[in-house]
Design a protein around this motif. Structure first.
Motif, short mmCIF file in Angstrom:
data_model
loop_
_atom_site.label_atom_id
_atom_site.label_comp_id
_atom_site.label_asym_id
_atom_site.label_seq_id
_atom_site.Cartn_x
_atom_site.Cartn_y
_atom_site.Cartn_z
N ARG B 107 42.75 45.62 39.21
CA ARG B 107 43.89 45.92 37.87
C ARG B 107 45.23 45.49 38.14
O ARG B 107 46.05 45.18 37.16
CB ARG B 107 43.57 47.37 37.34
CG ARG B 107 42.12 47.56 36.69
CD ARG B 107 42.06 48.45 35.52
NE ARG B 107 40.96 48.25 34.67
CZ ARG B 107 40.07 49.08 34.50
NH1 ARG B 107 40.33 50.42 35.03
NH2 ARG B 107 39.03 49.00 33.90
N THR B 108 45.67 45.88 39.25
CA THR B 108 46.99 45.48 39.61
C THR B 108 47.41 43.97 39.78
O THR B 108 48.26 43.48 39.60
CB THR B 108 47.46 46.40 40.81
OG1 THR B 108 46.54 46.29 41.75
CG2 THR B 108 47.64 48.11 40.43
N LEU B 109 46.20 43.54 40.50
CA LEU B 109 46.79 42.21 41.07
C LEU B 109 46.28 40.91 40.29
O LEU B 109 46.61 39.89 40.41
CB LEU B 109 46.06 42.08 42.62
CG LEU B 109 46.54 42.90 43.63
CD1 LEU B 109 45.63 42.88 44.83
CD2 LEU B 109 47.93 42.67 43.97
N ALA B 110 45.10 41.16 39.52
CA ALA B 110 44.70 40.15 38.84
C ALA B 110 45.39 40.11 37.41
O ALA B 110 46.41 39.32 37.13
CB ALA B 110 43.20 40.50 38.43
N SER B 111 45.20 41.03 36.45
CA SER B 111 45.61 41.14 35.30
C SER B 111 45.30 42.70 34.66
O SER B 111 44.44 42.94 34.86
CB SER B 111 45.15 40.06 34.38
OG SER B 111 44.97 40.78 33.07
N PRO B 112 46.26 43.37 34.04
CA PRO B 112 46.02 44.62 33.67
C PRO B 112 44.83 44.61 32.46
O PRO B 112 44.07 45.58 32.50
CB PRO B 112 47.22 45.25 33.09
CG PRO B 112 48.59 44.08 33.48
CD PRO B 112 47.69 42.98 33.92
N ASN B 113 44.66 43.48 32.00
CA ASN B 113 43.63 43.29 30.82
C ASN B 113 42.46 42.60 31.37
O ASN B 113 41.58 42.34 30.60
CB ASN B 113 44.15 42.42 29.85
CG ASN B 113 45.56 42.94 29.05
OD1 ASN B 113 45.43 44.03 28.98
ND2 ASN B 113 46.35 42.05 28.77
N ILE B 114 42.38 42.55 32.48
CA ILE B 114 40.95 42.05 33.07
C ILE B 114 39.71 42.96 32.74
O ILE B 114 39.76 44.18 32.65
CB ILE B 114 41.24 41.98 34.78
CG1 ILE B 114 40.01 41.44 35.24
CG2 ILE B 114 41.39 43.51 35.41
CD1 ILE B 114 40.17 41.07 36.77
N VAL B 115 38.78 42.12 32.26
CA VAL B 115 37.73 42.61 31.71
C VAL B 115 36.54 43.12 33.09
O VAL B 115 36.14 41.94 33.48
CB VAL B 115 36.85 41.87 30.77
CG1 VAL B 115 35.54 42.51 30.35
CG2 VAL B 115 37.85 41.98 29.63
N ILE B 116 36.00 44.08 33.21
CA ILE B 116 35.61 44.50 34.55
C ILE B 116 34.02 45.01 33.89
O ILE B 116 33.90 45.78 33.26
CB ILE B 116 36.33 45.28 35.45
CG1 ILE B 116 37.58 45.04 36.01
CG2 ILE B 116 35.32 45.62 36.91
CD1 ILE B 116 38.45 45.66 36.55
N ILE B 117 32.93 44.35 34.73
CA ILE B 117 31.69 45.01 34.55
C ILE B 117 31.36 45.44 36.00
O ILE B 117 31.35 44.64 37.14
CB ILE B 117 30.66 43.87 34.01
CG1 ILE B 117 29.41 44.58 33.87
CG2 ILE B 117 30.67 42.59 35.01
CD1 ILE B 117 28.55 43.87 32.89
N LEU B 118 30.93 46.81 36.16
CA LEU B 118 30.37 47.26 37.17
C LEU B 118 28.95 46.77 37.56
O LEU B 118 27.99 46.82 36.50
CB LEU B 118 30.42 49.04 37.24
CG LEU B 118 30.17 49.66 38.15
CD1 LEU B 118 30.91 49.30 39.44
CD2 LEU B 118 30.31 51.03 37.86
#
Lengths: 668, 213
Positions: B107-118
């Motif tokens: 979240r800090t290094l990519a983009s705060p809006n990064i969409v993440i799937i666990l």
């Protein structure tokens, strides 16, 4: 529905930070607001927050109590004159920020319960926070107590924060991880905050605090002083400025641009003298690249021809030279690698080596025995060591599994690979297992086919590679910086292109360097490449020239196709297994000769390659391989005699039976 | 000529060492399990064009090394990723416990809006399970992640994981929540004309709505 929020991460926190709230009269009467500064991160937002301390232990209480109750803080009424006395370079005080909005408030004397409340209330007025994205500049003063003044984009200046207990550097370092702080060209004490997207790419770049990169950055940030610092050194930047990123200019021959340059600045001379901490980047005419030829691998006859009756190797330098030129036939490797890696001294007799091997066997056996107890110790506690062993187990099972030597379940080669790495972890306990080590061991074990020999050869190899794996990865940093220096010498245009694509840090070479090209070439080619590199010829850090050679073949495509950050990485990654080792070695050697023939080499380059500016006699530098110290003191144990494999090998070692090495405990 | 697509998304596959990140990528790209996969050094790369909701999307996927020591390096590849698969191994609690760190990095290094799937990988090894589905789905909910249990071996849910992530990004673009033109969004248009078509809609940005929940 309740909002799900990310936890707040505190990146920096420092107490003992003071606001000198009113210094109009004189310093003694400063009202000191003590508080703490914090940088937090929430949902990707970076917040800087200052809060006065709420506890009573606070020097400002005392000062405040002794103060005239009429002391009025008038931030917004006549701030300019007042604050400029106090803090220079504050431009304006438009009331935006909480505290500033409070037009004026009286400092009530600290007397009763009510006073405490209002005191707290008053103190809270000094609290502020802002998003780093809104930060414009930071002014720094370092004399005495360092203080910082933040100026926001809306021109709001916050009161100076005085770091009575230090920590201002740490604070700036913390910010630097997320935003670029550039020195203002007009005022050295002012940092301009650059919030653009580059901030996210900083993490690896932070690895490079070397001065080599410093100049480029410095020039970008502060062309004025850098220029004044050494005008002659600017030549190449001017060259780059002329070139720009324009494709047309890219094709303009260098000589033409150089002509343009000298026309533009008559009498311009390039000064090759270097100043400490100041990297000179000059365009040097390297001359043409000589043709070099490679030869056949050293045959068994050639090898045995070099061995005298007692088993000493004769004419080591010539032998190294022919190994450098052509590598070794596979049958010779098992013997020759021990010399190349420094496990066997070149001048040792056959008997001396036998004794050495015996000693080493005992040593490694004692290490092996210790392993058992340490393993138990690890299981009891040390978390990071435990993790590193977990990786070891995992990685052993995924190292070169397509190679016949390691394929299939319960492969004895695999068990040896595991045991040697385990032993190495105990041998170099502080380092532990780091991913990549199994890649370095695998070819050695494949050639040695013997646990003890492979272990000690691996130890030697790791002596060279150790720094790559250390916690701070200093070895990787150094090598990437050195590589960058070489690339700039060889082709500043290409280097500038990489820089323009945010790839100047050469991260795409990371895998090459970390595991010595192990994943870039086929297994058999890796054996060839390594033995050539282990000769230490024709210069120091030859592997960096191997990098240069590969990049030299790819640079045209990279620039022609206008590859960006992602594409460059992808392209370089995809070279894996497509490179021709002989071609690469040939080019690397040619580059080495080309550099050596050059008259005015920058001393940084000479240092990296261990050459003098004039062409150098290769004989002068092939220093004798040092024998490695045994780190572990040996406890005398029952020796384990390996039953040396006597399986005949075919030439390329492809169709051998998997691991023939059997260990048996001798009868006591 | 180069392949045509409407969008290009940059994806990351992150998580601890040995969780099967490269195998998930390989399964997604090649449709088969990579039996003798080497552990990743630095980063590796794969890409595939998929069809999501009538749009062709090229996924450019970066697969990173898992060992802590290399995090300073792999981080530099995070920049401008639009989506990420955050992978743990259901048979290893240690890999599950490390998720928070990986999440923060992303979240800090990519983009705060990064969409993440666990992705709880190695679903096929249910007998050795150390992390329950329930526990992980709670974690996912608390951290605003999508969640699937996957098996790179059998291929179960692998395609779904990537597609779900891509679909979410696409929805966010269409709702105006994500602006592909913002620097570092990790999204690129595959075709310039599409940008013109889309622009009027993006002016009706609904980004304010998301704050009202």
């Amino acid at each position: 529905m309740a909002m799900l929020t990310l936890p707040i991460v505190v990146l920096y926190e420092q107490e003992g930070i003071f606001i000198h709230s009113d210094s109009e009269r004189n310093e003694d009467q400063d009202s000191l607001i003590s508080g703490f500064l914090r940088v937090t991160e929430k949902e990707g937002e970076l917040i800087v927050e200052y809060k006065p301390m709420e506890d009573a232990v606070d020097p400002s209480n005392i000062l405040c109590a002794g103060k005239d109750s009429s002391s009025v803080v008038e931030w917004t009424q006549c701030p300019k004159e007042r604050m400029q006395k106090n803090v220079e370079n504050q431009l304006s005080y438009e009331a935006e920020w909480d505290m500033v909005n409070t037009i004026s408030f009286k400092k009530k004397p600290y007397t009763n319960g009510e006073g405490v409340l209002s005191h707290v209330h008053e103190r809270n007025k000094w609290a502020f926070f802002f998003n780093v994205g809104d930060l414009k500049t930071i002014k720094i003063k370092k004399e005495g107590w360092p203080y910082l003044v933040f100026c926001l984009k809306d021109e709001t200046s916050l009161p100076a924060l005085h770091f009575h207990q230090g920590g201002s550097e740490l604070f700036l370092d913390c910010l630097k991880k997320h935003v670029l702080l550039d020195e203002s060209p007009f005022d050295q004490t002012v940092l301009i905050v650059n919030n653009h997207s580059k901030a996210l790419s900083q993490s690896f770049e932070n690895l490079f605090d070397d001065t080599t990169f410093g100049l480029v950055q410095k020039f970008k940030k502060d062309p004025y002083t850098t220029t004044l610092g050494g005008f002659s050194k600017v030549t190449n930047y001017l060259f780059d400025a002329f070139r720009g990123q324009d494709a047309e200019h890219l094709q303009r021959p260098a000589s033409e641009v150089a002509d343009l340059l000298s026309e533009a600045i008559p009498g311009l001379e390039i000064n090759h003298q270097e100043e400490p901490g100041f990297e000179v980047i000059t365009r040097i005419d390297l001359g043409s690249r000589p043709e070099v030829e490679r030869r056949e691998p050293v045959s068994i006859e050639e090898w045995t021809g070099k061995v005298d009756s007692e088993g000493r190797i004769q004419n080591v330098l010539h032998l190294k030279l022919i190994i450098f030129k052509g590598g070794l036939c596979h049958v010779v490797r098992k013997e020759a690698w021990k010399f190349l890696l420094g496990y066997f001294p070149w001048n040792s007799t056959r008997d001396e080596r036998k004794n050495l091997q015996k000693r080493k066997t005992q040593n490694s056996f004692s290490v092996l025995l210790q392993r058992i107890s340490i393993h138990e110790f690890l299981q009891a506690g040390n978390h990071s060591k435990h993790c590193s062993l977990l990786f070891l187990e995992k990685d052993v099972n995924r190292t070169d599994r397509t190679n016949t030597f390691y394929e299939g379940p319960d492969n004895p080669g695999l068990i040896l690979l595991h045991d040697i790495l385990m032993t190495y972890c105990m041998y170099d306990f502080d380092l532990g297992y780091v991913q990549g080590m199994s890649d370095l061991l695998s070819p050695i074990l494949y050639v040695m086919e013997n646990e003890v020999d492979a272990f000690w050869c691996f130890v030697s190899f790791m002596e060279q590679m150790h720094q790559n794996f250390e916690e701070q990865m200093q070895g990787m940093k150094t090598q990437l910086i050195q590589l960058s220096t070489l690339l700039r010498l060889l082709d500043i245009t290409f280097w500038n292109y990489l820089e323009s694509q945010d790839s100047g840090y050469l991260y795409f070479c990371f895998r090459w360097l970390l595991i010595c090209f192990k994943r870039e070439f086929s297994f058999q080619d890796v054996l060839r490449l390594w033995e050539v590199m282990w000769t230490g010829l024709p210069c120091q850090n030859f592997h960096l020239l191997v990098c240069c050679a590969i990049l030299d073949s790819e640079k045209q495509k990279i620039m022609d196709e206008h590859y960006g950050f992602n594409e460059i990485l992808k392209h370089i990654n995809e070279l894996s297994m497509k490179l021709d080792v002989e071609e690469v070695l040939q080019k690397a050697e040619a580059i080495c000769l080309q550099i050596k023939n050059c008259k005015d080499l920058p001393s940084a380059v000479c240092e990296i390659l261990g050459v003098k500016s004039e062409a150098l006699n290769p004989a002068a530098e092939s220093s004798e391989q040092k024998t490695l110290p045994v780190k572990q003191t040996s406890k005398m144990m029952h020796a384990v005699e390996p039953n040396q494999s006597s399986v005949p090998l075919d030439r390329d070692g492809q169709s051998r039976e998997p691991a023939q090495v059997v260990f048996s405990l001798p009868h006591a | 000529m180069s392949e045509t697509y409407d969008f290009l998304f940059k994806f990351l596959v992150i998580g601890s060492a040995g969780t099967g990140k490269s195998c998930l990528l390989h399964q997604f790209i090649e449709n088969k399990f990579k039996q003798d996969s080497n552990h990743t050094i630095g980063v590796e790369f794969g890409s595939r064009v998929v069809n999501v909701g009538g749009k062709t999307v090229k996924l450019q996927i970066w697969d990173t090394a898992g060992q802590e020591r290399f995090r300073s390096v792999t981080r530099s590849y995070y920049r401008g990723a639009a989506g990420a698969l955050l992978v743990y191994d259901i048979t290893s609690r240690e890999t599950y416990n490390a998720l928070t760190n990986w999440l923060t990095d992303a979240r800090t290094l990519a983009s705060p809006n990064i969409v993440i799937i666990l992705c709880g990988n190695k679903k096929d090894l249910d007998a050795d399970r150390e992390v329950t589905f329930l526990e992980a789905s709670r974690f996912a909910q608390e951290n605003e992640l999508m969640f699937l249990e996957t098996s790179a071996l059998t291929g179960e849910n692998v395609e779904e994981a990537f597609l779900k992530c891509a679909r979410t990004i696409l929805n966010k673009i269409e709702s105006g929540e994500l602006d592909p033109e913002r620097m570092g969004s990790g999204i690129q248009y595959g075709d310039a004309s599409l940008r013109q078509l889309r622009q009027p809609r993006s002016t009706t940005a609904q980004s304010k709505q998301q704050c009202s929940c």
